[in-house]
Design a protein around this motif. Structure first.
Motif, PDB file in Angstrom:
ATOM      1  N   ILE A 267       0.837  -1.203   0.000  1.00  0.00           N
ATOM      2  CA  ILE A 267       0.000   0.000   0.000  1.00  0.00           C
ATOM      3  C   ILE A 267       0.873   1.255   0.000  1.00  0.00           C
ATOM      4  CG2 ILE A 267      -1.703   1.331   1.303  1.00  0.00           C
ATOM      5  CD1 ILE A 267      -2.840  -1.312   2.336  1.00  0.00           C
ATOM      6  N   PHE A 268       1.895   1.280   0.863  1.00  0.00           N
ATOM      7  CA  PHE A 268       2.735   2.470   1.008  1.00  0.00           C
ATOM      8  C   PHE A 268       3.498   2.767  -0.280  1.00  0.00           C
ATOM      9  CE2 PHE A 268       6.747   4.537   2.282  1.00  0.00           C
ATOM     10  CZ  PHE A 268       6.236   5.661   2.914  1.00  0.00           C
ATOM     11  N   TYR A 269       4.237   1.790  -0.772  1.00  0.00           N
ATOM     12  CA  TYR A 269       5.026   2.023  -1.980  1.00  0.00           C
ATOM     13  C   TYR A 269       4.141   2.116  -3.219  1.00  0.00           C
ATOM     14  CZ  TYR A 269       9.139   1.178   0.879  1.00  0.00           C
ATOM     15  OH  TYR A 269      10.103   1.265   1.849  1.00  0.00           O
ATOM     16  N   GLY A 270       3.006   1.428  -3.185  1.00  0.00           N
ATOM     17  CA  GLY A 270       2.063   1.550  -4.287  1.00  0.00           C
ATOM     18  C   GLY A 270       1.537   2.969  -4.410  1.00  0.00           C
ATOM     19  N   LEU A 271       1.247   3.604  -3.274  1.00  0.00           N
ATOM     20  CA  LEU A 271       0.758   4.985  -3.301  1.00  0.00           C
ATOM     21  C   LEU A 271       1.839   5.950  -3.768  1.00  0.00           C
ATOM     22  CD1 LEU A 271      -1.571   5.255  -0.189  1.00  0.00           C
ATOM     23  CD2 LEU A 271      -2.125   5.842  -2.542  1.00  0.00           C
ATOM     24  N   ILE A 272       3.082   5.675  -3.397  1.00  0.00           N
ATOM     25  CA  ILE A 272       4.172   6.491  -3.928  1.00  0.00           C
ATOM     26  C   ILE A 272       4.189   6.380  -5.452  1.00  0.00           C
ATOM     27  CG2 ILE A 272       6.683   6.734  -4.075  1.00  0.00           C
ATOM     28  CD1 ILE A 272       6.857   5.883  -1.164  1.00  0.00           C
ATOM     29  N   GLY A 273       4.059   5.145  -5.945  1.00  0.00           N
ATOM     30  CA  GLY A 273       4.064   4.927  -7.384  1.00  0.00           C
ATOM     31  C   GLY A 273       2.899   5.602  -8.088  1.00  0.00           C
ATOM     32  N   VAL A 274       1.685   5.523  -7.504  1.00  0.00           N
ATOM     33  CA  VAL A 274       0.508   6.154  -8.106  1.00  0.00           C
ATOM     34  C   VAL A 274       0.694   7.669  -8.159  1.00  0.00           C
ATOM     35  CG1 VAL A 274      -1.942   6.646  -7.779  1.00  0.00           C
ATOM     36  CG2 VAL A 274      -1.097   4.319  -7.490  1.00  0.00           C
ATOM     37  N   THR A 275       1.172   8.254  -7.073  1.00  0.00           N
ATOM     38  CA  THR A 275       1.398   9.704  -7.036  1.00  0.00           C
ATOM     39  C   THR A 275       2.375  10.123  -8.124  1.00  0.00           C
ATOM     40  OG1 THR A 275       1.047   9.705  -4.630  1.00  0.00           O
ATOM     41  CG2 THR A 275       2.103  11.641  -5.583  1.00  0.00           C
ATOM     42  N   LEU A 276       3.507   9.419  -8.227  1.00  0.00           N
ATOM     43  CA  LEU A 276       4.518   9.756  -9.222  1.00  0.00           C
ATOM     44  C   LEU A 276       3.993   9.559 -10.643  1.00  0.00           C
ATOM     45  CD1 LEU A 276       7.735   8.252  -7.577  1.00  0.00           C
ATOM     46  CD2 LEU A 276       7.066  10.659  -7.727  1.00  0.00           C
ATOM     47  N   CYS A 277       3.239   8.478 -10.865  1.00  0.00           N
ATOM     48  CA  CYS A 277       2.685   8.223 -12.199  1.00  0.00           C
ATOM     49  C   CYS A 277       1.789   9.357 -12.662  1.00  0.00           C
ATOM     50  CB  CYS A 277       1.906   6.909 -12.202  1.00  0.00           C
ATOM     51  SG  CYS A 277       2.914   5.440 -12.454  1.00  0.00           S
ATOM     52  N   LEU A 278       0.906   9.814 -11.780  1.00  0.00           N
ATOM     53  CA  LEU A 278      -0.022  10.878 -12.152  1.00  0.00           C
ATOM     54  C   LEU A 278       0.715  12.195 -12.379  1.00  0.00           C
ATOM     55  CD1 LEU A 278      -2.950   9.965  -9.742  1.00  0.00           C
ATOM     56  CD2 LEU A 278      -2.974   9.813 -12.238  1.00  0.00           C
ATOM     57  N   VAL A 279       1.736  12.470 -11.566  1.00  0.00           N
ATOM     58  CA  VAL A 279       2.533  13.687 -11.762  1.00  0.00           C
ATOM     59  C   VAL A 279       3.264  13.620 -13.102  1.00  0.00           C
ATOM     60  CG1 VAL A 279       4.549  14.962 -10.939  1.00  0.00           C
ATOM     61  CG2 VAL A 279       2.801  14.215  -9.309  1.00  0.00           C
ATOM     62  N   VAL A 280       3.910  12.491 -13.364  1.00  0.00           N
ATOM     63  CA  VAL A 280       4.646  12.335 -14.622  1.00  0.00           C
ATOM     64  C   VAL A 280       3.700  12.418 -15.813  1.00  0.00           C
ATOM     65  CG1 VAL A 280       5.994  10.721 -16.010  1.00  0.00           C
ATOM     66  CG2 VAL A 280       6.526  11.020 -13.580  1.00  0.00           C
ATOM     67  N   PHE A 281       2.529  11.791 -15.697  1.00  0.00           N
ATOM     68  CA  PHE A 281       1.552  11.832 -16.792  1.00  0.00           C
ATOM     69  C   PHE A 281       1.158  13.280 -17.081  1.00  0.00           C
ATOM     70  CE2 PHE A 281      -2.617   9.692 -18.421  1.00  0.00           C
ATOM     71  CZ  PHE A 281      -2.313  10.127 -19.694  1.00  0.00           C
ATOM     72  N   ALA A 282       0.920  14.061 -16.029  1.00  0.00           N
ATOM     73  CA  ALA A 282       0.538  15.459 -16.220  1.00  0.00           C
ATOM     74  C   ALA A 282       1.649  16.241 -16.930  1.00  0.00           C
ATOM     75  CB  ALA A 282       0.222  16.105 -14.878  1.00  0.00           C
ATOM     76  N   VAL A 284       4.037  14.891 -19.035  1.00  0.00           N
ATOM     77  CA  VAL A 284       4.435  14.356 -20.353  1.00  0.00           C
ATOM     78  C   VAL A 284       3.229  13.975 -21.204  1.00  0.00           C
ATOM     79  CG1 VAL A 284       6.586  13.489 -19.363  1.00  0.00           C
ATOM     80  CG2 VAL A 284       4.619  11.951 -19.567  1.00  0.00           C
ATOM     81  N   ALA A 285       2.053  14.492 -20.882  1.00  0.00           N
ATOM     82  CA  ALA A 285       0.832  14.080 -21.586  1.00  0.00           C
ATOM     83  C   ALA A 285       0.883  14.354 -23.078  1.00  0.00           C
ATOM     84  CB  ALA A 285      -0.387  14.774 -20.967  1.00  0.00           C
ATOM     85  N   GLU A 286       1.757  15.274 -23.519  1.00  0.00           N
ATOM     86  CA  GLU A 286       1.861  15.584 -24.937  1.00  0.00           C
ATOM     87  C   GLU A 286       2.763  14.600 -25.682  1.00  0.00           C
ATOM     88  OE1 GLU A 286       3.123  19.597 -25.280  1.00  0.00           O
ATOM     89  OE2 GLU A 286       1.306  20.441 -24.365  1.00  0.00           O
ATOM     90  N   ASN A 287       3.457  13.743 -24.930  1.00  0.00           N
ATOM     91  CA  ASN A 287       4.367  12.770 -25.527  1.00  0.00           C
ATOM     92  C   ASN A 287       3.672  11.415 -25.593  1.00  0.00           C
ATOM     93  OD1 ASN A 287       6.459  10.632 -25.617  1.00  0.00           O
ATOM     94  ND2 ASN A 287       7.886  12.350 -25.530  1.00  0.00           N
ATOM     95  N   ARG A 288       3.475  10.894 -26.782  1.00  0.00           N
ATOM     96  CA  ARG A 288       2.684   9.670 -26.948  1.00  0.00           C
ATOM     97  C   ARG A 288       3.375   8.453 -26.341  1.00  0.00           C
ATOM     98  NH1 ARG A 288       0.517  10.108 -33.226  1.00  0.00           N
ATOM     99  NH2 ARG A 288      -0.267  12.238 -33.104  1.00  0.00           N
TER     100      ARG A 288
END
Length: 400
Positions: A267-282, A284-288
């Motif tokens: 749960i702990f490391y998964g939430l770190i991963g989810v947070t980072l994924c959403l930040v990175v997606f925001a 790099v969203a213009e990069n396919r």
């Protein structure tokens, strides 16, 4: 794993398909009832609201009913609700049908979790939940696209009939394959309700709502983000959703293997991963290419946290159906809150990627809420999983 748990997973698949299928039927329903697409969208919120409010009340009413009988009855009520929706002559009738199916779905989920916990024992509850909740993941990959495909070729009413038919077959399978699990010798309704007075349990509920809300905040606006920000063609959108959905199925299978031993680290490391994924997606969203990579990772670690969160609920409280039903209600609060907050941000002119930033903030709040519990497990003395699960209110498990 007992075959009964896979059987119950099919039921969960039907229920979750109904919850999300409306998003794929919006144009057809709007044209059929001559209402706006946004009005049809309220059917999703109505379903979630029915699960939040009505599910726990119905579960309390069924506490003294043998669990196998309750599961069959709830599936039959669900089939009736689907049939009502399929023949609805007016929009308000469809609204009633959604409420009926939501009530049955919420109570079924809570009782199915309790039965699964009884069938495997404390040491395998997390893995059993990963199989049961696999129905949720498969609904994303198979249920929603299938409902949309049926709508395109046979009409939206056929989609309702199809899900109802599968649910009817699921009821037959439950009657045949799910064993009778004994009720406690003394059914204490007040005791079941009293379990909800645990402040730590509500903290866990809030964390779960934030986790799922963070993911749904983003996924609700994936389609316009893909097309308007990422530059994908509309025909590529279903394939991108398929990539995300397949990731959730694979991630659920992997995480389910380790839930019982490493619940809190996941749960702990998964939430770190989810947070980072959403930040990175925001960012790099213009990069396919980057978008596809982030989708795969988010699929692997996002929704597959569900079994770990469900196992944590049972460790903090108990394995009774009411506790798990309220957990489903809490998760649906997140399902409503995430997209709403994302929509408010977009309407305020922050752009489509604002939904991803909202999701990242919610995931980070969930991470902060779970950090003290994770720190406590790091300080705890490593114990055998079965022994640890037998300690009331304990969240600790063997450390990696």
């Amino acid at each position: 794993m007992p075959i009964a748990i896979f059987t119950l997973g099919i039921g969960v698949f039907c229920l979750n398909t109904t919850e999300i299928m409306v998003s794929g039927l919006l144009p057809s329903l709007s044209a059929e009832f001559d209402v706006s697409v946004s009005t049809v969208g309220y059917l999703i919120s109505i379903f979630a609201l029915g699960m939040v409010i009505g599910g726990p009340l119905l579960t309390v009413a069924l506490l003294r009913v043998p669990r196998k009988k309750a599961l069959i009855c709830l599936l039959l009520v669900f089939v009736l609700g689907q049939a009502l929706g399929a023949v609805a002559p007016e929009f308000w009738v469809l609204v009633i049908a959604r409420v009926v199916t939501a009530l049955a779905a919420s109570a079924f989920f809570g009782i199915a979790v309790a039965v699964s916990a009884q069938l495997v024992g404390p040491e395998l509850r997390g893995r059993a939940l990963s199989i049961l909740l696999g129905g949720v993941m498969i609904a994303q990959v198979v249920g929603l696209p299938a409902a949309s495909l049926i709508d395109q070729h046979f009409g939206w009413r056929a989609s309702f009939w199809a899900v109802g038919a599968v649910a009817g077959l699921s009821a037959v399978a439950v009657a045949w394959l799910v064993p009778v699990t004994p009720l406690p010798e003394r059914i204490d309704v007040r005791g079941e309700v009293a379990a909800l007075r645990n402040p730590r349990l509500w903290a866990v509920y809030c964390t779960n709502a934030m986790v799922i809300g963070s993911i749904v905040a983003g996924t609700s606006y994936f389609s316009p983000i893909f097309v308007d920000v990422g530059g994908f063609s509309p025909s590529a959108v279903p394939w991108l959703f398929a990539v995300f959905g397949i990731g959730t199925v694979v991630g659920n299978a992997i995480i389910g293997r380790f839930v019982d031993r490493y619940m809190m680290p996941l749960i702990f490391y998964g939430l770190i991963g989810v947070t980072l994924c959403l930040v990175v997606f925001a960012l790099v969203a213009e990069n396919r290419v980057a978008t596809v990579v982030v989708l795969v990772v988010l699929g692997l670690i996002g929704l597959p946290l569900n079994p770990a969160m469900g196992a944590r609920v049972m460790r903090v409280a108990n394995d009774g159906p009411l506790v798990s039903t309220v957990n489903a209600s809490a998760i649906n609060v997140g399902v409503v809150l995430g997209p709403w907050a994302g929509g408010v941000a977009i309407s305020a002119g922050a752009g489509l990627v604002a939904a991803l930033w909202i999701g990242a903030c919610m995931a980070f709040i969930g991470l902060l809420s779970v950090a003290p519990a994770y720190a406590a497990t790091r300080r705890a003395r490593p114990l055998d999983t079965a022994a640890m699960a037998a300690v009331p209110g304990s969240e600790a498990g063997p450390r990696p």
